[in-house]
Design a protein around this motif. Sequence first.
Motif, PDB file in Angstrom:
ATOM      1  N   MET A 163       0.855  -1.279  -0.023  1.00 10.92           N
ATOM      2  CA  MET A 163      -0.124   0.121  -0.001  1.00 10.92           C
ATOM      3  C   MET A 163       0.774   1.247  -0.047  1.00 10.92           C
ATOM      4  O   MET A 163       1.831   1.551   0.935  1.00 10.92           O
ATOM      5  N   LEU A 164       0.934   2.183  -1.265  1.00 12.30           N
ATOM      6  CA  LEU A 164       1.585   3.253  -1.229  1.00 12.30           C
ATOM      7  C   LEU A 164       0.999   4.430  -1.009  1.00 12.30           C
ATOM      8  O   LEU A 164       1.267   5.549  -1.746  1.00 12.30           O
ATOM      9  N   ASP A 165      -0.236   4.763  -0.243  1.00 11.65           N
ATOM     10  CA  ASP A 165      -0.733   5.887  -0.329  1.00 11.65           C
ATOM     11  C   ASP A 165      -0.083   6.690   0.830  1.00 11.65           C
ATOM     12  O   ASP A 165       0.163   6.408   1.801  1.00 11.65           O
ATOM     13  N   ILE A 166       0.143   7.983   0.011  1.00 10.28           N
ATOM     14  CA  ILE A 166       0.909   8.718   1.010  1.00 10.28           C
ATOM     15  C   ILE A 166      -0.263   9.416   1.984  1.00 10.28           C
ATOM     16  O   ILE A 166      -1.334   9.444   1.556  1.00 10.28           O
ATOM     17  N   ALA A 199       3.401 -12.151  -7.098  1.00  8.71           N
ATOM     18  CA  ALA A 199       3.067 -10.949  -7.718  1.00  8.71           C
ATOM     19  C   ALA A 199       2.675  -9.631  -6.731  1.00  8.71           C
ATOM     20  O   ALA A 199       1.648  -9.825  -5.875  1.00  8.71           O
ATOM     21  N   ALA A 200       3.323  -8.477  -6.762  1.00 14.12           N
ATOM     22  CA  ALA A 200       3.132  -7.421  -6.014  1.00 14.12           C
ATOM     23  C   ALA A 200       2.083  -6.660  -6.617  1.00 14.12           C
ATOM     24  O   ALA A 200       1.313  -6.817  -7.629  1.00 14.12           O
ATOM     25  N   CYS A 201       1.219  -5.750  -5.834  1.00 12.25           N
ATOM     26  CA  CYS A 201       0.143  -5.093  -6.179  1.00 12.25           C
ATOM     27  C   CYS A 201       0.202  -3.523  -5.521  1.00 12.25           C
ATOM     28  O   CYS A 201      -0.137  -3.394  -4.344  1.00 12.25           O
ATOM     29  N   ALA A 202       0.683  -2.807  -6.413  1.00  9.46           N
ATOM     30  CA  ALA A 202       0.700  -1.199  -5.905  1.00  9.46           C
ATOM     31  C   ALA A 202      -0.565  -0.809  -5.798  1.00  9.46           C
ATOM     32  O   ALA A 202      -1.267  -0.498  -6.823  1.00  9.46           O
ATOM     33  N   LYS A 203      -0.693  -0.264  -4.540  1.00  6.94           N
ATOM     34  CA  LYS A 203      -2.117   0.021  -4.280  1.00  6.94           C
ATOM     35  C   LYS A 203      -2.002   1.161  -3.143  1.00  6.94           C
ATOM     36  O   LYS A 203      -1.178   1.515  -2.584  1.00  6.94           O
ATOM     37  N   HIS A 204      -3.230   2.125  -3.163  1.00  8.94           N
ATOM     38  CA  HIS A 204      -4.503   2.063  -4.054  1.00  8.94           C
ATOM     39  C   HIS A 204      -4.285   3.223  -4.756  1.00  8.94           C
ATOM     40  O   HIS A 204      -4.172   4.382  -4.368  1.00  8.94           O
ATOM     41  N   PHE A 205      -4.750   3.178  -6.112  1.00  5.88           N
ATOM     42  CA  PHE A 205      -4.345   3.877  -7.353  1.00  5.88           C
ATOM     43  C   PHE A 205      -5.648   4.917  -7.599  1.00  5.88           C
ATOM     44  O   PHE A 205      -6.251   4.075  -8.339  1.00  5.88           O
ATOM     45  N   ILE A 206      -5.769   5.830  -7.152  1.00 11.65           N
ATOM     46  CA  ILE A 206      -4.783   6.838  -6.291  1.00 11.65           C
ATOM     47  C   ILE A 206      -5.696   7.857  -5.807  1.00 11.65           C
ATOM     48  O   ILE A 206      -6.732   8.334  -6.288  1.00 11.65           O
ATOM     49  N   GLY A 207      -4.741   8.313  -4.652  1.00 11.79           N
ATOM     50  CA  GLY A 207      -5.188   9.601  -3.517  1.00 11.79           C
ATOM     51  C   GLY A 207      -5.921   9.231  -2.594  1.00 11.79           C
ATOM     52  O   GLY A 207      -6.551  10.117  -1.894  1.00 11.79           O
ATOM     53  N   TYR A 208      -5.945   7.837  -2.418  1.00  9.66           N
ATOM     54  CA  TYR A 208      -6.962   7.395  -1.242  1.00  9.66           C
ATOM     55  C   TYR A 208      -6.623   7.858   0.052  1.00  9.66           C
ATOM     56  O   TYR A 208      -7.243   8.205   1.092  1.00  9.66           O
ATOM     57  N   GLY A 209      -5.406   8.375   0.489  1.00  6.08           N
ATOM     58  CA  GLY A 209      -4.712   8.676   1.555  1.00  6.08           C
ATOM     59  C   GLY A 209      -5.226  10.347   1.740  1.00  6.08           C
ATOM     60  O   GLY A 209      -4.960  10.749   2.943  1.00  6.08           O
ATOM     61  N   ALA A 210      -5.563  10.717   0.842  1.00  7.84           N
ATOM     62  CA  ALA A 210      -6.026  12.133   0.823  1.00  7.84           C
ATOM     63  C   ALA A 210      -7.488  12.465   1.283  1.00  7.84           C
ATOM     64  O   ALA A 210      -8.218  13.351   0.872  1.00  7.84           O
ATOM     65  N   ALA A 211      -8.360  11.207   1.658  1.00 14.40           N
ATOM     66  CA  ALA A 211      -9.554  11.300   1.931  1.00 14.40           C
ATOM     67  C   ALA A 211     -10.009  12.379   2.847  1.00 14.40           C
ATOM     68  O   ALA A 211      -9.199  12.638   3.770  1.00 14.40           O
ATOM     69  N   MET A 215      -3.604  -1.868  -8.033  1.00 16.66           N
ATOM     70  CA  MET A 215      -5.193  -1.663  -7.521  1.00 16.66           C
ATOM     71  C   MET A 215      -5.676  -0.648  -7.559  1.00 16.66           C
ATOM     72  O   MET A 215      -4.978   0.485  -6.984  1.00 16.66           O
ATOM     73  N   THR A 216      -6.901  -0.391  -8.002  1.00 20.10           N
ATOM     74  CA  THR A 216      -7.600   1.009  -7.926  1.00 20.10           C
ATOM     75  C   THR A 216      -8.040   1.317  -6.558  1.00 20.10           C
ATOM     76  O   THR A 216      -8.206   0.319  -5.892  1.00 20.10           O
ATOM     77  N   SER A 217      -8.436   2.509  -6.437  1.00 19.43           N
ATOM     78  CA  SER A 217      -8.709   2.839  -4.912  1.00 19.43           C
ATOM     79  C   SER A 217     -10.356   3.015  -4.746  1.00 19.43           C
ATOM     80  O   SER A 217     -10.830   3.278  -5.939  1.00 19.43           O
ATOM     81  N   PHE A 218     -10.856   3.334  -3.815  1.00 17.01           N
ATOM     82  CA  PHE A 218     -12.340   3.387  -3.700  1.00 17.01           C
ATOM     83  C   PHE A 218     -12.505   4.832  -3.941  1.00 17.01           C
ATOM     84  O   PHE A 218     -13.863   5.197  -4.354  1.00 17.01           O
ATOM     85  N   ASN A 219     -11.764   5.841  -3.614  1.00 14.22           N
ATOM     86  CA  ASN A 219     -12.122   7.281  -3.711  1.00 14.22           C
ATOM     87  C   ASN A 219     -12.397   7.608  -4.975  1.00 14.22           C
ATOM     88  O   ASN A 219     -11.921   7.177  -5.966  1.00 14.22           O
ATOM     89  N   ASP A 220     -13.272   8.747  -5.174  1.00 13.79           N
ATOM     90  CA  ASP A 220     -13.179   9.638  -6.217  1.00 13.79           C
ATOM     91  C   ASP A 220     -12.117  10.560  -6.357  1.00 13.79           C
ATOM     92  O   ASP A 220     -11.734  11.103  -5.262  1.00 13.79           O
ATOM     93  N   LEU A 221     -11.562  10.816  -7.340  1.00 18.98           N
ATOM     94  CA  LEU A 221     -10.381  11.779  -7.405  1.00 18.98           C
ATOM     95  C   LEU A 221     -10.760  12.644  -8.246  1.00 18.98           C
ATOM     96  O   LEU A 221     -10.992  12.709  -9.348  1.00 18.98           O
ATOM     97  N   ASN A 222     -10.969  13.859  -7.448  1.00 16.93           N
ATOM     98  CA  ASN A 222     -11.354  15.056  -8.326  1.00 16.93           C
ATOM     99  C   ASN A 222     -12.583  14.993  -9.214  1.00 16.93           C
ATOM    100  O   ASN A 222     -12.943  15.192 -10.118  1.00 16.93           O
ATOM    101  N   GLY A 223     -13.442  14.060  -8.385  1.00 16.14           N
ATOM    102  CA  GLY A 223     -14.832  13.826  -8.894  1.00 16.14           C
ATOM    103  C   GLY A 223     -15.067  12.538  -9.896  1.00 16.14           C
ATOM    104  O   GLY A 223     -16.201  12.310 -10.150  1.00 16.14           O
ATOM    105  N   ILE A 224     -13.841  11.984 -10.223  1.00 14.63           N
ATOM    106  CA  ILE A 224     -13.976  10.835 -10.938  1.00 14.63           C
ATOM    107  C   ILE A 224     -13.432   9.462 -10.076  1.00 14.63           C
ATOM    108  O   ILE A 224     -12.416   9.643  -9.826  1.00 14.63           O
ATOM    109  N   PRO A 225     -14.203   8.656  -9.793  1.00 15.27           N
ATOM    110  CA  PRO A 225     -13.762   7.464  -9.188  1.00 15.27           C
ATOM    111  C   PRO A 225     -12.576   6.944  -9.798  1.00 15.27           C
ATOM    112  O   PRO A 225     -12.463   6.688 -11.006  1.00 15.27           O
ATOM    113  N   ALA A 226     -11.600   6.324  -9.252  1.00 10.29           N
ATOM    114  CA  ALA A 226     -10.351   6.017  -9.361  1.00 10.29           C
ATOM    115  C   ALA A 226     -10.657   4.714 -10.464  1.00 10.29           C
ATOM    116  O   ALA A 226      -9.600   4.495 -11.340  1.00 10.29           O
TER     117      ALA A 226
END
Length: 747
Positions: free
Chosen positions: A153-156, A199-211, A247-258
Amino acid sequence: MSISIVLMSCNNDKMDNTALNDVIDPIEHKIDSIVSRMSLEEKIGQTAQRGKSSRVKKLPENLINAVRKGEIGSFLNIMDKNDAKQLQKIAVEESPSKIPLIFARDVIHGFKTIFPIPLGQAASFNPELVREGSRIAAIEASTSGIRWTFAPMLDISRDPRWGRIAESAGEDPYLTSIMAEAYIKGFQGEDLSSPTSMAACAKHFIGYGAAEGGRDYNTANINEYLLHNVYLKPFKTAVDVGSATFMTSFNDLNGIPASANQYVLKDILRDQWDFEGFVVSDWNSVIEMVNHGFAKDAKEAAEKAANAMLDMEMTSTAYQDHMKELIQEGKFSEKKLDHMVKNILRIKFRLGLFENPYFNPNEDILYDKKHLASAEETAIESTVLLKNKNNILPIPITSKVAIIGPLANAPHEQLGTWTFDGEKEHTVTPLDVFKKDSNYSVQYSAGLSYSRDRSTTGFGEAIKAAKASDVILFFAGEEAILSGEAHSRANINLPGAQEKLISELAKTNKPIVLILMAGRPITLGNIIDKVDGILMAWHPGTMGGSALKNIITGKVSPSGKLPITWPKEVGQIPIHYNHKNTGRPVIPEEFVHMDSIPIAAWQSSLGNTSHYLDAGFLPQYPFGYGLGYSDFAYSDVTISTTNPNMGDVITVRVKITNIGKMKAKETVQLYFRDLVGSLTRPVKELLRFEKITLDPGVSKEVIFTFSTDDLAFYGPDKKWITEAGAFKLWVAKHSLDETNELEFVLR
Ligand code: GLC
């Protein structure tokens, strides 16, 4: 060697360039051949990931039949080895194209041997240890047929109210990038096709940590510059070091779900970064676009996600239910579907699943003593010493010690969040080791049964134990359930009656060492002056008790550094070291605390700068902060040039001397500041760090090298640029340490 006439397609569509790959990579040729023979139903099947609740014992017939028809490509959470073997056998022997399944699990910080939570591992500032631990996790997980983990999980994360900060590497893009490489190389090993590689999975793409508000799943608004300069950085590293999946994230990013965000999924990840693995949605995040109000129904959600090049759908069935129709209606193309399937097959080939779809179930390697030793070492190096008044720590071995608090003997809680496969029976708690394996005379009285316990009935016994001792070790913090997914907290102080008990114990006038086990920084304002020592152990995992015993008895010096700014009060959040200067930065010497403001003070008499009247302008502890049992002198700080040209490599040297009495580790940090930019720049950014070990009296020269390219930022022209001008550098013990300042002017 086969000579192939490569007929390059005339258009630049990346999807048609696989012909070139045939010459270079036979896997591509095999993939093309398989896909050319697959039915539409089978292609859609490869995009499907199914799971079953671990509470459902028997494999449902419908899943077995779907595998037989080739309509499922992957499973998550199939932890019964016989089920996994049965499903794989059906897939590779009975399905139309005999494509193997890929089995996935959240192996986040260990499989059976549990390591500290990732926020703790980041505090170690030791990527070699993190890589070793991830390798161990992969080896252990492979005994259950797990070949794909949903990590790192790489969410800043800049907001400790957010429960998932526990799974992150904290607030800094550079540290998170270093950790990304360590995790991915550990999980994937030297050879992805090895049966013990995952296999690794870079997640959550992207912006989840800025909820927003640190409330999980909440919306994230991140301007393009912040997105590139902070949040995307670790994911770019993930691509560069070969993460097999995203892996994509649950959040919408600037109005568009990841999960349907073409800008990040296609424009950046595919077109700019050339990512060639595959992208999986997060749990049901495709159909959750209906909740977001971004799709009117599951069919439209499938259309938007598929056209954004989301390759695989986790658990929800929008692709399965609607993709065929979307293709028939011309709303999605089979050509794009082929591309998605090729991405998935590429990783299955690289994992060696076509040659070797089965796994070795032998469990002898689980909890191997080397694994436990590695987990203990990581727990030691993750622990951060935050306070050590009167050098209360380490505690002399002849002491009478009162062990108190709800986390002193909490084998489940100590493992932390995301430890589905960890077994608390293997946890070594502090009470275990202090009773059995230390020379202390120990009195134990929990005082509270669990972290949220508000009952004071245990206080009397605890106070009695304290009065009969020389020193109190208070093991406080959060139960595991209070951090992790969906577990945000609006207040981040110690839960339950822990503060109350500490206050009562302080009345005994016995020194108190507070040992915290938690998934986030905890605001300590109400009790910080009542304790003499503070150790942050995070949730330290299976061997946490041994690690803490080694630190508290002085066998080893603590060496962790904070990967996250530690706020004084929750009202300061978001608070992070790499903030902007603003037009009115605080003037420390002019700050007047709210309690000191004269009655009827003139409105502008306090100075109009950026701070809080009550909480001031400093955190409790800064990013990069951590004490040890020794001290280090920094001297002979030099820079190779004060007038570098663009493109030059710059070298900074510093001599570090252990001026204490004990062997210890120091993480030397190098920060920079771009004083003037075409965008406002952070007051500080971590550029390099190095963790060294020195015996007492020994010195070592630490050399940092970087190029001017490392100072680049994503600028107003939407390009990465390094701009000429004045820069400052600091060789520092933490992010607020400006003792050793350097400057240069870049031409
Ligand atoms: C969860 C998490 C994700 C995890 C996935 C599978 O909801 O958001 O991080 O990997 O589902 O368990």
